[in-house]
Design an enzyme around this catalytic site. Structure first.
Site, mmCIF file in Angstrom:
data_model
loop_
_atom_site.group_PDB
_atom_site.id
_atom_site.type_symbol
_atom_site.label_atom_id
_atom_site.label_comp_id
_atom_site.label_asym_id
_atom_site.label_seq_id
_atom_site.Cartn_x
_atom_site.Cartn_y
_atom_site.Cartn_z
ATOM 1 N N THR A 327 -2.543 0.801 11.136
ATOM 2 C CA THR A 327 -1.678 1.570 11.869
ATOM 3 C C THR A 327 -2.483 3.072 11.969
ATOM 4 O O THR A 327 -2.176 3.809 13.175
ATOM 5 C CB THR A 327 -0.415 1.924 10.845
ATOM 6 O OG1 THR A 327 0.006 1.030 10.257
ATOM 7 C CG2 THR A 327 0.848 2.565 11.437
ATOM 8 N N HIS A 540 -10.877 -11.490 -28.702
ATOM 9 C CA HIS A 540 -10.831 -12.250 -27.669
ATOM 10 C C HIS A 540 -11.358 -11.552 -26.537
ATOM 11 O O HIS A 540 -12.188 -12.118 -25.655
ATOM 12 C CB HIS A 540 -9.079 -12.214 -27.616
ATOM 13 C CG HIS A 540 -8.775 -12.942 -26.202
ATOM 14 N ND1 HIS A 540 -7.948 -13.988 -26.052
ATOM 15 C CD2 HIS A 540 -8.892 -12.470 -24.820
ATOM 16 C CE1 HIS A 540 -8.004 -14.539 -24.765
ATOM 17 N NE2 HIS A 540 -8.511 -13.320 -24.005
ATOM 18 N N GLU A 541 -11.016 -9.999 -26.548
ATOM 19 C CA GLU A 541 -11.685 -9.339 -25.151
ATOM 20 C C GLU A 541 -13.222 -9.177 -25.383
ATOM 21 O O GLU A 541 -13.896 -9.462 -24.650
ATOM 22 C CB GLU A 541 -11.079 -7.946 -25.332
ATOM 23 C CG GLU A 541 -9.850 -7.962 -25.032
ATOM 24 C CD GLU A 541 -8.938 -8.632 -23.755
ATOM 25 O OE1 GLU A 541 -8.098 -9.133 -23.745
ATOM 26 O OE2 GLU A 541 -9.967 -8.642 -23.010
HETATM 27 N N1 LIG Z 1 -9.823 3.517 6.799
HETATM 28 C C1 LIG Z 1 -8.960 4.670 6.538
HETATM 29 N N2 LIG Z 1 -9.405 6.013 6.467
HETATM 30 C C2 LIG Z 1 -8.805 6.808 6.030
HETATM 31 N N3 LIG Z 1 -7.403 6.539 5.383
HETATM 32 C C3 LIG Z 1 -7.050 5.359 5.288
HETATM 33 C C4 LIG Z 1 -7.807 4.032 5.777
HETATM 34 N N4 LIG Z 1 -7.066 3.147 5.525
HETATM 35 C C5 LIG Z 1 -6.007 3.277 5.002
HETATM 36 N N5 LIG Z 1 -5.806 4.512 4.775
HETATM 37 C C6 LIG Z 1 -4.945 5.343 4.447
HETATM 38 O O1 LIG Z 1 -3.772 4.409 3.786
HETATM 39 C C7 LIG Z 1 -2.595 4.768 4.591
HETATM 40 C C8 LIG Z 1 -1.696 3.325 4.925
HETATM 41 O O2 LIG Z 1 -3.084 2.821 5.815
HETATM 42 P P1 LIG Z 1 -2.108 1.890 7.248
HETATM 43 O O3 LIG Z 1 -0.711 2.114 7.167
HETATM 44 O O4 LIG Z 1 -2.945 2.546 8.497
HETATM 45 O O5 LIG Z 1 -2.755 0.594 6.871
HETATM 46 P P2 LIG Z 1 -2.247 -0.619 7.598
HETATM 47 O O6 LIG Z 1 -3.501 -1.651 7.571
HETATM 48 O O7 LIG Z 1 -1.472 -0.409 8.536
HETATM 49 O O8 LIG Z 1 -1.385 -1.176 6.224
HETATM 50 P P3 LIG Z 1 -0.256 -2.371 6.617
HETATM 51 O O9 LIG Z 1 -1.085 -3.632 7.061
HETATM 52 O O10 LIG Z 1 0.669 -2.705 5.222
HETATM 53 O O11 LIG Z 1 0.636 -1.887 7.592
HETATM 54 C C9 LIG Z 1 -3.010 5.530 5.733
HETATM 55 O O12 LIG Z 1 -1.989 6.306 6.014
HETATM 56 C C10 LIG Z 1 -4.053 6.268 5.283
HETATM 57 O O13 LIG Z 1 -3.508 7.488 4.483
HETATM 58 ZN ZN LIG Z 2 -8.579 -13.212 -22.071
#
Ligand SMILES: Nc1ncnc2c1ncn2[C@@H]1O[C@H](COP(=O)(O)OP(=O)(O)OP(=O)(O)O)[C@@H](O)[C@H]1O
Ligand SMILES: [Zn+2]
Length: 714
Positions: A327, A540-541
């Site tokens: 986005t 365990h861990e």
């Molecule tokens: N490559 C990037 N550089 C900087 N900020 C990022 C980056 N990727 C994600 N972000 C941060 O994460 C937030 C969400 O990203 P975005 O909504 O563009 O992801 P998306 O791929 O569209 O997610 P979805 O597929 O869930 O819609 C953005 O508003 C930004 O703040």
């Molecule tokens: Zn375990």
């Protein structure tokens, strides 16, 4: 029978004998009406009696002025014997509930004595006397008794006279009240007078009618006024609330949808201006940015492309995991080109009403074409452009996607409208959408590598106060597989932690804390765990950590803890030194061995009777790896390289062969883990005891313990 109301005393009184004589001696009756009329304050002559020139008999002369209320009745009884009896009319009026002999009696509840008298034989003999007495008597204020209900007309009459009386009353009514009361009531009064004429109401009763009419009218008016006022107030309050509601809906980010609904199902789309987002804001996805640069050039200067005859793609599909910046990239394209950005989420198109989705798509494209050049961004394209299901259950499910296909075909490539779609599941898209001429350009937006993560961390660290000792590279190495959104969240969580601890700036400690929180879940300090369980968890861990430490192809240990986090009582986090694009068979087997470490440790330390359920998620993980090795990666000698996507549809022989292979892989892994832990039993014990003391150990501290050195006290 007529009688005076008990509250009204006659003005003149006379002994009964005089009255009887008067009836039997036809004398002039002039003074009777004169004296009686003097006491009536009004000069109204009864309409039905024309002013007679003959002398009239005064009651005073007749000595009737002393007449009491009951006496009149006796008199009439005496004079008109049987008159009243036959009418079984009692001395006091009753509200008659049965229809009477005449309309008049029916309507007013009493017989018209005067017309009865007039029709009696006596009247013929003493008509003059009786006439004048009757007409005089009529001046006495007599209340009209009704049958328990008020006819509108009678009420109107009463009101009219009251209002006049109020207006002419002695007290000084304010002029506006007078004006109000005397204002031309038009038909009301006319009706009232006409009614009184037609009903032949005696003059003396007209006041009562008018009084009643005026009272009723004023009361009704006051009531109406009050009702109108409260209605007006209610409407005003509702209108103000409606305005607030609409304002809240438009302002509330959660409720204000991208689509501004105008009329009915149609809705307009507001462009979201994205001037402040550019490629500078998107980090760690250089390749994607490169591919989209040419789209920006086209939007900035479409002519340059049309002159050359080149064709730009109409639709660009951004494919990548959630939170990787799809986005953000679309916004950056619109921001770089400085064109309107139309955002729409695929899930918002369709609602419960059939056809809303298609109409919204029509609106979206209509507005976009009108504002070209521009960018239309459809997020979650798979939710609107998913494979079309042919099913009688969903006959309309394809309407929206068909509309989208039609709109995309509906404009020429160089019209200046670029449609960018984003999806996490490209395989779910309908093939018609991704054929050439539609979304024919695909841009992958992967999770950032260690370099991209370092850039993203630097970008968000610059937005907060952080200590110079912070090394984004180290954090980046420890966050393999993190998306941009997760890295943004990590920095934000670290800032919150520093604020909670009252620190001036964010240090590595807070960043590590928030990384662990994201990797292993939030700490559950409040959980009280008894020593026995703590000891089991510690061994365990440590079993996992020992296997990871002594298995060559296993991922390096990042951290081991017996602090309950999220759903687990303890956790060992492993992180590759850099991004693994592919994994080898040895690496997959190593991962399985590490998963077996927990159960093997419990069996070796506490015996087979005291193994716990804590290893269930470990076995799930190991089984998943083994299954993918056999059915997907062709890593089974016996089954070869054939892949088996849907094991449910396979023959029983094949199914059992697959299960056999998986079982062998798991068994071998278990044995390998057992061998390692038996070999390094001492280190295993040291590490478990260190975890019981320190609760959480990072990679360095684990190494110190396994090398047999002492840890510094914290
Ligand atoms: N490559 C990037 N550089 C900087 N900020 C990022 C980056 N990727 C994600 N972000 C941060 O994460 C937030 C969400 O990203 P975005 O909504 O563009 O992801 P998306 O791929 O569209 O997610 P979805 O597929 O869930 O819609 C953005 O508003 C930004 O703040
Ligand atoms: Zn375990």
């Amino acid at each position: 029978m007529f009688s005076l109301s008990s509250t009204v005393q006659p003005q003149v009184t006379v002994p009964l004998s005089h009255l009887i004589n008067a009836f039997h001696s036809p004398k002039s009756t002039s003074s009777v009406s004169a004296s009686v009329s003097q006491n009536q304050h009004r000069d109204v002559v009864p309409e039905h009696e024309a002013p007679s020139s003959e002398p009239v008999l005064s009651l005073r002369d007749l000595g009737l002025s002393e007449l009491k209320i009951g006496q009149i009745d006796q008199l009439v009884d005496y004079l008109l014997p049987g008159f009243c009896k036959g009418k079984n009319i009692s001395s006091h009026w009753r509200t008659s509930h049965v229809s009477a002999q005449s309309f008049f009696e029916n309507k007013y509840g009493y017989i018209d004595v005067f017309s009865t008298l007039r029709s009696s034989c006596l009247y013929r003999r003493h008509s003059r006397t009786l006439k004048s007495i009757c007409s005089d008597l009529q001046y006495w204020p007599v209340f009209i008794q009704t049958r328990g209900f008020k006819t509108l007309k009678s009420r109107t009459r009463r009101l009219q006279s009251t209002s006049e009386r109020l207006a002419e009353s002695q007290y000084i009514a304010p002029s506006f009240v007078k004006g109000f009361l005397l204002r031309d009531r038009g038909s009301d009064v006319e009706t009232l007078d006409k009614l009184m004429k037609t009903k032949n109401i005696p003059e003396a009763h007209q006041d009562a009618f008018k009084t009643g009419f005026a009272e009723g009218f004023l009361k009704a008016q006051a009531l109406t006024q009050k009702t109108n006022d409260s209605l007006r107030r209610t409407r005003l309050i509702l209108f103000v609330l409606l305005l607030f509601g609409i304002y809240g809906l438009l302002k509330n980010p959660f409720l204000s949808v991208r689509f501004r609904t105008t009329t009915g199902l149609d809705s307009a789309v507001d462009p979201v201006q994205m001037k402040n987002v550019t490629f500078e804001h998107v980090k760690g996805v250089e390749e994607a940015k490169q591919e989209l640069q040419e789209v920006v050039e086209f939007l900035k200067n479409p002519q340059k492309f049309t002159v050359l005859g080149g064709k730009l793609p109409k639709g660009i599909l951004l494919v990548g995991p959630p939170g990787t910046g799809k986005t953000l990239l679309a916004r950056a394209v619109a921001g770089e080109a400085d064109v309107p950005f139309y955002y729409a989420s695929g899930s918002e198109f369709d609602e419960m009403f059939v056809g809303v989705g298609a109409s919204r798509i029509r609106n979206l494209f209509r507005e976009a074409k009108a504002n070209a050049p521009c960018v239309i961004f459809i997020d979650e394209l798979d939710s609107v452009g998913g494979k079309r299901i042919e099913s009688p259950m969903h006959p309309y499910s394809r309407q929206t996607i068909n509309q989208l296909l039609a709109e995309m075909d509906g404009f020429k490539p160089n019209e200046g409208v670029i449609i960018i779609g984003a999806t996490n599941f490209p395989e779910a898209l309908d093939n018609a959408l991704i054929r050439p001429g539609r979304f024919d350009m695909q841009v992958t937006v992967p999770r950032p590598d260690v370099k991209g993560r370092t850039e993203i961390l630097k970008w968000y660290l610059n937005k907060i106060k952080f200590d110079q000792s912070v090394d984004p590279e180290i954090i980046a190495r420890g966050t393999v597989g993190f998306s941009g959104a997760e890295l943004e969240n990590l920095v934000n969580q670290a800032a919150l932690k520093a604020a909670v601890d009252g620190k001036e700036m964010v240090t590595m400690k807070e960043l590590e804390f928030s990384k662990d929180k994201i990797l292993m879940g939030p700490e559950r300090r409040s959980v009280e765990i008894d020593n026995k369980n703590k000891t089991i968890t510690a061994y365990h861990e440590s079993g996992h950590a020992i296997i990871a430490y002594y298995t060559k192809d296993a991922m390096p240990i990042n951290k081991a803890t017996i602090m309950p986090r999220g759903p687990t009582l303890g956790h060992v986090s492993l992180l590759p030194e850099n991004d693994r694009w592919n994994e080898t068979r040895a690496q997959l087997l190593a991962q399985m061995d590490v998963s077996m470490g927990g159960r093997v440790a419990e069996e070796l330390i506490f015996g087979t009777d005291h193994i716990t359920t804590g290893a269930s998620s470990d076995f799930d993980n190991a089984t998943k790896i083994a299954k993918r090795m056999v059915t997907k990666f062709g890593m089974s000698e016996k089954l070869g390289v054939m892949t088996y996507s849907d094991t449910g549809k396979l023959s029983p022989e094949t199914q059992s062969a697959i299960e056999q292979e998986i079982r062998i892989l798991l068994r071998d892994s278990y044995e390998r883990a057992k061998h390692i832990l038996k070999t390094h039993a001492k280190e295993h014990k040291n590490l478990a005891e260190a975890l019981l003391i320190y609760e959480t150990l990072d990679a360095k501290e684990i190494q110190i313990v396994l090398e047999g050195k002492k840890l510094d006290l914290r």
